[in-house]
Design a protein around this motif. Structure first.
Motif, PDB file in Angstrom:
ATOM      1  N   ALA A   1      27.379 -36.572  37.547  1.00  0.00           N
ATOM      2  CA  ALA A   1      26.939 -36.609  39.241  1.00  0.00           C
ATOM      3  C   ALA A   1      25.947 -36.272  39.066  1.00  0.00           C
TER       4      ALA A   1
ATOM      5  N   GLU B   1      32.457 -34.368  37.377  1.00  0.00           N
ATOM      6  CA  GLU B   1      31.021 -34.525  38.175  1.00  0.00           C
ATOM      7  C   GLU B   1      29.863 -34.510  37.275  1.00  0.00           C
TER       8      GLU B   1
ATOM      9  N   LYS C   1      32.032 -35.255  44.783  1.00  0.00           N
ATOM     10  CA  LYS C   1      30.678 -36.452  44.201  1.00  0.00           C
ATOM     11  C   LYS C   1      31.906 -37.585  43.071  1.00  0.00           C
TER      12      LYS C   1
END
Length: 508
Positions: free
Chosen positions: A297, A294, A160
């Motif tokens: 995210a 990440e 992501k």
């Protein structure tokens, strides 16, 4: 923060003669530059006639490959041929002034009065217009664009996150950060390190957020490096960290611009080295090596679970082989009866002891991993499959090693692969072997002693004045909780206190 503590590791400057001193006293003219670049096939020197008028003593020079030939022709040679410059030929200084004020179409124009400055500009990708009679030169930035383009991250992959990574070009890397932090408070200082390589280093920090003592210490340590050249990260890292002999990494490395920008916003200072496709960040703590880009995210429960899983993997990878060896050799009563019977049956025809099997398997896994990294991708993958499956299964069937030893070492290796930092993983693998040896000779007592010494050692490491074990060693419950799990972003309103940011609040 103690300034004396931060500067305690600044190395003393070498008294070695600077190689640039050999030509710094030379006069600035075409002949001296041609003599300096003698036997350099890529050095080009040609006379030019500004305004199309025959003129003696004006030369244009550059290093082929560092500059764009098309830019030289379009931005320098073509404007020089303009007839409007003919009236300025009465005075070399007047011609130089006219060229500085727009006569040349290059974006950057610098006036140089010494041969040393002119040579440095040539080596940085400029061409130089030399005026022999007045002993001056104008350098124009016309760097070549023949560099590696921005590509996907190869090491720090995310699902992501952003899909761009740093490259070997310094200015490209700084621009990737500028695109994410569009503020004039993002400061960039540039210095040159390396007596022969003249490598450019860009230091980045956010004014009003990063501690001034941290920036001053980083700049001072980098400026004090006195080596011939900077060709690898070790040429920088081992000269500025507090413990250069330590196996634990003391600088954060990242190839991701989003990760670099996030750490700058957290209060850290970073730098880029021209020619290296990564960014360096400081100070570094043990907990910072277990977080990835990440994490921010992911939903908070998933991010917290993955962070705790990395801490658990760190512990298992470090102590599992040593703990198993100590139990098997000295404390068999701790093994469940059913498992002990299975181990005895599998061990009956194996000629080696458990200690030797564990050590042999640890060495075998290190060899397989090193072979998989060094060989080309198709060959490396094949070697890993053959070594991990075929040879391992054959060794078990041939009664060379017991299955439980393979399982223990494989589980430890897999846990080590979950660590985001390869440098931290290397330190864990080294300590894993040391703890296994302690368990062989002293059992659980040796493992306990090794863990106690490791904890004491980690508490003695500082990274630019910040304890390596921070925030566990000096933070409160909230700081420790932030290091272990990620809080929901709307509730994570303060920056890490250990970094001493000038502004701790990151949101309202």
């Amino acid at each position: 923060m103690s300034t004396q503590r931060i500067f305690s590791h600044v190395p003393s400057r070498s008294l070695t003669k600077d190689p640039e001193a050999d030509f710094s006293s030379l006069s600035l003219n075409a002949s001296s530059l041609q003599a300096l670049f003698l036997d350099c096939a890529d050095f080009t020197l040609r006379p030019v006639w500004p305004g199309g008028v025959h003129t003696e003593g004006i030369f244009l020079c550059w290093l082929d490959g560092l500059v764009s030939a098309r830019s030289v022709a379009e931005e320098v040679l073509h404007p020089l041929a303009s007839a409007s410059l003919a009236q300025e030929l009465r005075s070399p200084s007047g011609l130089a002034l006219a060229l500085q004020r727009g006569g040349i179409w290059a974006g950057s124009v610098q006036r140089r009065d010494t041969a040393a400055d002119t040579v440095q500009d040539l080596l940085q990708g400029c061409c130089a217009l030399v005026f022999d009679r007045s002993g001056l030169a104008l350098t124009f930035e016309v760097k070549s664009d023949d560099t590696r383009s921005i590509s996907d991250p190869k090491v720090e992959k995310t699902l992501k996150g952003a899909k761009d990574a740093f490259v070997e070009t310094l200015r490209t890397n700084t621009s990737l950060v500028r695109r994410r932090l569009r503020t004039p408070t993002l400061k960039l200082r540039q210095i040159t390190v390396g007596r022969r390589s003249s490598t450019s280093i860009a230091i980045l920090y956010i004014e009003g957020l990063t501690a001034p003592e941290l920036v001053a210490a980083l700049c001072s340590r980098l400026e004090q490096i006195d080596v011939d050249g900077i060709t690898a990260s070790g040429n920088i890292e081992q000269y500025i960290v507090d413990r250069p002999l330590s196996a634990f990494p003391q600088l954060l490395h990242t190839e991701r611009p989003d990760m670099f920008s996030a750490e700058l916003l957290a209060g850290r200072a970073g730098f880029f080295v021209d020619g290296l496709p990564m960014g360096f960040l400081t100070p570094a703590t043990l907990s910072s090596f277990l977080h990835v880009a990440e994490d921010r995210a992911q939903p908070p429960p998933a991010a917290a679970l993955l962070t705790l899983l990395r801490w658990f993997s760190l512990i298992i990878s470090l102590v599992l082989p040593a703990f198993f060896t100590a139990i098997v050799m000295y404390h068999q009563e701790m093994i469940p009866t059913a498992l002990l019977q299975n181990m005895i049956e599998a061990k009956q025809q194996v000629p080696f002891s458990e200690a030797f099997e564990i050590l042999m398997m640890l060495v075998a896994f290190e060899l397989l991993m090193e072979a998989g990294i060094r060989l080309p991708n198709p060959v490396g993958d094949t070697v890993s499959i053959i070594g991990g499956l075929i040879v391992g299964q054959s060794a078990v069937e041939a009664k060379v090693v017991s299955p439980i030893s393979v399982i223990i070492v494989a589980a430890s290796a897999i846990c080590g692969f979950t660590l985001p930092s390869r440098d931290l993983g290397s330190a864990i693998r080294l300590l894993r072997a040391a703890f296994t040896l302690l368990s062989i000779f002293f059992g659980l007592l040796g493992l306990s002693l090794g863990l106690a010494l490791l904890l004491w050692y980690l508490c003695t490491i500082d990274s630019f004045g910040v304890p390596y074990t921070s925030p566990m060693s000096e933070g409160g419950f909230f700081e420790i909780l932030r290091a272990l799990v990620r809080l929901p972003l709307p509730r994570d309103k303060l920056r890490d206190r250990a970094l001493h940011p000038r502004d701790r609040r990151n949101q309202v």
